[in-house]
Design an enzyme around this catalytic site. Structure first.
Site, PDB file in Angstrom:
ATOM      1  N   ASP A   1       0.849  -1.190   0.000  1.00 59.58           N
ATOM      2  CA  ASP A   1       0.000   0.000   0.000  1.00 59.58           C
ATOM      3  C   ASP A   1       0.889   1.246   0.000  1.00 59.58           C
ATOM      4  O   ASP A   1       1.890   1.305   0.706  1.00 59.58           O
ATOM      5  CB  ASP A   1      -0.926   0.000   1.222  1.00 59.58           C
ATOM      6  CG  ASP A   1      -2.059   1.006   1.080  1.00 59.58           C
ATOM      7  OD1 ASP A   1      -3.215   0.566   0.936  1.00 59.58           O
ATOM      8  OD2 ASP A   1      -1.794   2.235   1.098  1.00 59.58           O
ATOM      9  N   ILE A   2       0.506   2.232  -0.787  1.00 60.15           N
ATOM     10  CA  ILE A   2       1.316   3.441  -0.932  1.00 60.15           C
ATOM     11  C   ILE A   2       1.292   4.307   0.335  1.00 60.15           C
ATOM     12  O   ILE A   2       2.197   5.114   0.544  1.00 60.15           O
ATOM     13  CB  ILE A   2       0.825   4.251  -2.166  1.00 60.15           C
ATOM     14  CG1 ILE A   2       1.927   5.160  -2.686  1.00 60.15           C
ATOM     15  CG2 ILE A   2      -0.451   5.020  -1.864  1.00 60.15           C
ATOM     16  CD1 ILE A   2       1.621   5.761  -4.049  1.00 60.15           C
TER      17      ILE A   2
ATOM     18  N   HIS B   1     -10.061  -5.254  -3.637  1.00 57.86           N
ATOM     19  CA  HIS B   1      -8.765  -5.434  -2.979  1.00 57.86           C
ATOM     20  C   HIS B   1      -9.001  -5.832  -1.534  1.00 57.86           C
ATOM     21  O   HIS B   1      -9.944  -5.388  -0.891  1.00 57.86           O
ATOM     22  CB  HIS B   1      -7.899  -4.179  -3.044  1.00 57.86           C
ATOM     23  CG  HIS B   1      -8.584  -2.920  -2.609  1.00 57.86           C
ATOM     24  ND1 HIS B   1      -9.508  -2.266  -3.388  1.00 57.86           N
ATOM     25  CD2 HIS B   1      -8.487  -2.188  -1.473  1.00 57.86           C
ATOM     26  CE1 HIS B   1      -9.938  -1.196  -2.762  1.00 57.86           C
ATOM     27  NE2 HIS B   1      -9.351  -1.125  -1.579  1.00 57.86           N
TER      28      HIS B   1
HETATM   29  P1  AMP Z   1      -9.885   1.511   0.034  1.00 56.15           P
HETATM   30  O1  AMP Z   1     -10.312   2.683   0.856  1.00 56.15           O
HETATM   31  O2  AMP Z   1     -10.168   0.210   0.697  1.00 56.15           O
HETATM   32  O3  AMP Z   1     -10.419   1.594  -1.378  1.00 56.15           O
HETATM   33  O4  AMP Z   1      -8.298   1.585  -0.027  1.00 56.15           O
HETATM   34  C1  AMP Z   1      -7.557   1.983  -1.140  1.00 56.15           C
HETATM   35  C2  AMP Z   1      -6.103   1.853  -0.764  1.00 56.15           C
HETATM   36  O5  AMP Z   1      -5.330   1.991  -1.942  1.00 56.15           O
HETATM   37  C3  AMP Z   1      -5.600   2.907   0.224  1.00 56.15           C
HETATM   38  O6  AMP Z   1      -5.078   2.246   1.387  1.00 56.15           O
HETATM   39  C4  AMP Z   1      -4.499   3.638  -0.552  1.00 56.15           C
HETATM   40  O7  AMP Z   1      -3.408   4.026   0.242  1.00 56.15           O
HETATM   41  C5  AMP Z   1      -4.123   2.608  -1.594  1.00 56.15           C
HETATM   42  N1  AMP Z   1      -3.528   3.132  -2.828  1.00 56.15           N
HETATM   43  C6  AMP Z   1      -4.005   4.138  -3.604  1.00 56.15           C
HETATM   44  N2  AMP Z   1      -3.209   4.322  -4.675  1.00 56.15           N
HETATM   45  C7  AMP Z   1      -2.209   3.402  -4.579  1.00 56.15           C
HETATM   46  C8  AMP Z   1      -1.073   3.069  -5.378  1.00 56.15           C
HETATM   47  N3  AMP Z   1      -0.786   3.727  -6.500  1.00 56.15           N
HETATM   48  N4  AMP Z   1      -0.263   2.058  -4.959  1.00 56.15           N
HETATM   49  C9  AMP Z   1      -0.539   1.388  -3.824  1.00 56.15           C
HETATM   50  N5  AMP Z   1      -1.599   1.634  -3.025  1.00 56.15           N
HETATM   51  C10 AMP Z   1      -2.418   2.640  -3.397  1.00 56.15           C
END
Ligand code: AMP
Length: 126
Positions: A35-36, A110
């Site tokens: 996760d970023i 995810h």
């Molecule tokens: P959700 O609220 O469950 O949809 O979580 C989305 C997750 O995606 C969050 O924890 C973000 O930090 C993560 N995220 C968003 N963009 C990226 C990216 N480019 N690479 C990795 N994680 C990401």
């Protein structure tokens, strides 16, 4: 119910190789990456490679092969990053947010794997 998949979501771009990711594990039907914006020492996202919006979409329309692959990939990631119960700081939490009330930000299924510290109770009272 039809599921409208947005091809421009960030995980679709990762799957197409348009933006980078820190891959933890890749299988035939699944991809796991860091996760970023990690919320724990271990914070890995596991996604199916297929175009599924959320868990109910996946459960309804994914093939048996995709479901088996995804289920096992999540376990394989937990083992690989050392959070499987009984191993070191063992123990983890799986979260899959869906829809508005679930506060899902990225509309591609995810599962978050969180671990590496005591995570506390599952939800804060609103
Ligand atoms: P959700 O609220 O469950 O949809 O979580 C989305 C997750 O995606 C969050 O924890 C973000 O930090 C993560 N995220 C968003 N963009 C990226 C990216 N480019 N690479 C990795 N994680 C990401």
């Amino acid at each position: 119910m039809p599921y409208a998949y947005d091809d421009q979501n960030v995980f679709a771009k990762i799957l197409r190789g348009e933006i980078p990711n820190r891959t933890v594990l890749e299988t035939e039907h699944s991809l796991a990456f860091e996760d970023i914006a990690p919320q724990a020492p271990v914070h890995v996202l596991v996604i199916p490679k297929g175009k599924y919006v959320n868990y109910d979409h996946f459960a309804a329309e994914a093939s048996d092969a995709e479901i088996v692959d995804y289920t096992r990939a999540i376990d394989a990631v937990a083992r690989k990053v050392g959070v499987t119960p009984g191993a070191g700081d063992g123990g983890y939490r799986l979260i899959s947010n869906a829809g508005e009330a679930g506060v899902q930000e990225v509309p591609h299924l995810h599962v978050h794997i969180l671990g590496g510290r005591m995570l506390g109770r599952m939800l804060q009272r609103a």
